[in-house]
Design a protein around this motif. Structure first.
Motif, PDB file in Angstrom:
ATOM      1  N   UNK A  34     -31.048  30.975 -12.784  1.00 21.36           N
ATOM      2  CA  UNK A  34     -31.394  31.758 -11.596  1.00 21.36           C
ATOM      3  C   UNK A  34     -31.290  30.921 -10.324  1.00 21.36           C
ATOM      4  N   UNK A  35     -30.973  31.575  -9.200  1.00 19.57           N
ATOM      5  CA  UNK A  35     -30.950  30.851  -7.922  1.00 19.57           C
ATOM      6  C   UNK A  35     -32.375  30.673  -7.390  1.00 19.57           C
ATOM      7  N   UNK A  36     -32.954  29.513  -7.616  1.00 25.29           N
ATOM      8  CA  UNK A  36     -34.327  29.250  -7.192  1.00 25.29           C
ATOM      9  C   UNK A  36     -34.369  28.100  -6.197  1.00 25.29           C
ATOM     10  N   UNK A  37     -35.426  28.075  -5.397  1.00 26.13           N
ATOM     11  CA  UNK A  37     -35.660  27.005  -4.428  1.00 26.13           C
ATOM     12  C   UNK A  37     -36.919  26.252  -4.831  1.00 26.13           C
ATOM     13  N   UNK A  38     -36.913  24.956  -4.626  1.00 29.52           N
ATOM     14  CA  UNK A  38     -38.089  24.137  -4.898  1.00 29.52           C
ATOM     15  C   UNK A  38     -39.077  24.302  -3.752  1.00 29.52           C
ATOM     16  N   UNK A  39     -40.330  24.493  -4.081  1.00 33.04           N
ATOM     17  CA  UNK A  39     -41.370  24.634  -3.071  1.00 33.04           C
ATOM     18  C   UNK A  39     -42.088  23.298  -2.896  1.00 33.04           C
ATOM     19  N   UNK A  40     -42.487  22.997  -1.656  1.00 34.77           N
ATOM     20  CA  UNK A  40     -43.246  21.767  -1.395  1.00 34.77           C
ATOM     21  C   UNK A  40     -44.584  21.792  -2.118  1.00 34.77           C
ATOM     22  N   UNK A  41     -45.180  22.969  -2.175  1.00 32.38           N
ATOM     23  CA  UNK A  41     -46.455  23.123  -2.872  1.00 32.38           C
ATOM     24  C   UNK A  41     -46.558  24.559  -3.376  1.00 32.38           C
ATOM     25  N   UNK A  42     -47.444  24.763  -4.324  1.00 30.00           N
ATOM     26  CA  UNK A  42     -47.645  26.102  -4.883  1.00 30.00           C
ATOM     27  C   UNK A  42     -48.671  26.856  -4.042  1.00 30.00           C
TER      28      UNK A  42
ATOM     29  N   UNK B 111     -45.630  22.620 -10.818  1.00 30.67           N
ATOM     30  CA  UNK B 111     -44.584  22.663  -9.807  1.00 30.67           C
ATOM     31  C   UNK B 111     -44.121  24.113  -9.691  1.00 30.67           C
ATOM     32  N   UNK B 112     -43.770  24.544  -8.465  1.00 30.46           N
ATOM     33  CA  UNK B 112     -43.381  25.934  -8.256  1.00 30.46           C
ATOM     34  C   UNK B 112     -41.943  26.064  -7.756  1.00 30.46           C
ATOM     35  N   UNK B 113     -41.306  27.156  -8.168  1.00 29.29           N
ATOM     36  CA  UNK B 113     -39.962  27.509  -7.716  1.00 29.29           C
ATOM     37  C   UNK B 113     -40.025  28.917  -7.138  1.00 29.29           C
TER      38      UNK B 113
END
Length: 112
Positions: free
Chosen positions: A36-44, A54-56
């Motif tokens: 899937x096209x996901x982005x890494x988040x700095x924080x949840x 860790x959140x995407x």
């Protein structure tokens, strides 16, 4: 109307992909990032935040979905939250203005 149909079809395909992933094997961070096209988040967000998580983020079907994965072995899915996009105003972050290089010698400082 065509745009709405395309969005609905894309959303249905995405949900089918998620269902297939979930039914086949446990959903892990590696499988989601490959599929899937996901982005890494700095924080949840607060609802998913906990130590070792860790959140995407994924945007699709007029929804913003956040997946939380454990740092434990296999990095399994431990939580998920989904929101309507109309609840948010997405604002691009302003890039800082490029800095001019500072002269290294007295000669260039005097010419200014």
């Amino acid at each position: 109307m065509l745009k709405k149909s395309i969005v609905i079809a894309a959303g249905a395909a995405l949900m089918a992909s998620l269902a297939a992933l979930a039914n086949a094997k446990p959903l892990t961070l590696e499988r989601v990032e490959r599929s899937l096209p996901v982005l890494t988040m700095d924080s949840c967000p607060n609802t998913l935040a906990s130590p070792g998580v860790v959140c995407r983020l994924m945007i699709g079907n007029a929804r913003l979905s956040i997946f939380a994965f454990s740092h434990a072995e296999g990095r399994p899915l431990v939580g998920m939250a989904s929101y309507n996009l109309d609840q948010f105003e997405l604002v691009p972050e302003q890039a800082a203005a490029p800095r001019r290089p500072q002269p290294q010698s007295r000669f260039f400082q005097e010419i200014k």
